[in-house]
Write a protein that holds these residues in place. Structure first.
Motif, mmCIF file in Angstrom:
data_model
loop_
_atom_site.group_PDB
_atom_site.id
_atom_site.type_symbol
_atom_site.label_atom_id
_atom_site.label_comp_id
_atom_site.label_asym_id
_atom_site.label_seq_id
_atom_site.Cartn_x
_atom_site.Cartn_y
_atom_site.Cartn_z
ATOM 1 N N ALA A 24 -1.390 -7.236 1.429
ATOM 2 C CA ALA A 24 -1.463 -6.835 2.832
ATOM 3 C C ALA A 24 -2.905 -6.650 3.267
ATOM 4 C CB ALA A 24 -0.690 -5.544 3.049
ATOM 5 N N SER A 25 -3.192 -7.058 4.479
ATOM 6 C CA SER A 25 -4.515 -6.833 5.058
ATOM 7 C C SER A 25 -4.339 -6.410 6.504
ATOM 8 C CB SER A 25 -5.370 -8.094 4.972
ATOM 9 O OG SER A 25 -4.761 -9.143 5.677
ATOM 10 N N GLY A 26 -5.358 -5.790 7.050
ATOM 11 C CA GLY A 26 -5.265 -5.341 8.422
ATOM 12 C C GLY A 26 -5.217 -3.834 8.494
ATOM 13 N N ARG A 27 -4.215 -3.321 9.187
ATOM 14 C CA ARG A 27 -4.109 -1.878 9.358
ATOM 15 C C ARG A 27 -3.875 -1.168 8.024
ATOM 16 N NH1 ARG A 27 -3.234 0.005 14.811
ATOM 17 N NH2 ARG A 27 -2.979 1.989 13.753
ATOM 18 N N THR A 28 -4.064 0.121 8.039
ATOM 19 C CA THR A 28 -3.972 0.939 6.842
ATOM 20 C C THR A 28 -2.637 0.734 6.133
ATOM 21 O OG1 THR A 28 -5.333 2.597 7.931
ATOM 22 C CG2 THR A 28 -4.188 3.261 5.929
ATOM 23 N N PHE A 29 -2.729 0.290 4.901
ATOM 24 C CA PHE A 29 -1.543 -0.007 4.094
ATOM 25 C C PHE A 29 -0.668 1.223 3.938
ATOM 26 C CE2 PHE A 29 0.856 -2.564 1.355
ATOM 27 C CZ PHE A 29 1.089 -1.933 0.148
ATOM 28 N N ALA A 50 13.344 -1.794 -1.068
ATOM 29 C CA ALA A 50 12.397 -1.124 -0.193
ATOM 30 C C ALA A 50 11.684 -0.021 -0.950
ATOM 31 C CB ALA A 50 13.099 -0.546 1.035
ATOM 32 N N ILE A 51 10.481 0.290 -0.493
ATOM 33 C CA ILE A 51 9.707 1.373 -1.083
ATOM 34 C C ILE A 51 9.048 2.155 0.038
ATOM 35 C CG2 ILE A 51 7.645 -0.077 -1.419
ATOM 36 C CD1 ILE A 51 7.221 1.489 -4.079
ATOM 37 N N SER A 52 9.051 3.458 -0.092
ATOM 38 C CA SER A 52 8.518 4.326 0.953
ATOM 39 C C SER A 52 6.992 4.278 0.988
ATOM 40 C CB SER A 52 8.985 5.762 0.716
ATOM 41 O OG SER A 52 8.477 6.240 -0.532
ATOM 42 N N ARG A 53 6.430 4.841 2.037
ATOM 43 C CA ARG A 53 4.971 4.937 2.147
ATOM 44 C C ARG A 53 4.379 5.629 0.929
ATOM 45 N NH1 ARG A 53 4.004 8.520 6.937
ATOM 46 N NH2 ARG A 53 1.867 8.416 6.153
ATOM 47 N N SER A 54 5.042 6.680 0.479
ATOM 48 C CA SER A 54 4.532 7.454 -0.661
ATOM 49 C C SER A 54 4.607 6.678 -1.963
ATOM 50 C CB SER A 54 5.325 8.750 -0.797
ATOM 51 O OG SER A 54 6.657 8.472 -1.187
ATOM 52 N N GLY A 55 5.520 5.713 -2.014
ATOM 53 C CA GLY A 55 5.744 4.984 -3.258
ATOM 54 C C GLY A 55 6.720 5.679 -4.186
#
Length: 129
Positions: A24-29, A50-55
């Protein structure tokens, strides 16, 4: 804006393994929950994992549970899909997707493709019998 680029697809025999990567590139991953979807010829796109923002939170479709594993490396802005014990029914184009969850719990995710904001171009996985 986020750009997603998948890699790692290919041809494998039944019972084999592949690891897909999505850079991924661009906005904050870290703002995004990430998902993997797939679409087989003549079929609708379906959720895979799926995986959450936190991982820390993950979820899998019943068809891949116990065989596939999703993970992320935030330092590399990359999400992975480890696929083991592949079978011909896993043959499909696999898509990585990003779901902007800046204003949601960092532990949440979605299994609906309609919730995802950005998509990669897809990578072909073919499993021969």
């Amino acid at each position: 804006q986020v750009q997603l680029v998948e890699s790692g697809g290919g041809l494998v025999q039944a019972g084999g393994s592949l690891r897909l990567s999505c850079a991924a590139s661009g906005r904050t991953f870290s703002s995004y929950a990430m998902g993997w979807f797939r679409q087989a010829p003549g079929k609708e796109r379906e959720f895979v994992a799926a995986i959450s923002r936190s991982g820390s939170n993950t979820y899998y479709a019943d068809s891949v549970k116990g065989r596939f594993s999703i993970s992320k490396d935030s330092a590399k802005n990359t999400v992975y899909l480890q696929m083991d014990s592949l079978n011909p029914e896993d043959t499909a184009v696999y898509y990585c997707a990003a779901d902007d969850r800046r204003y949601s719990s960092r532990y949440s995710y979605s299994i609906s493709g309609n919730d995802y904001d950005y998509w990669g171009q897809g990578t072909q996985v073919t499993v021969s019998s």
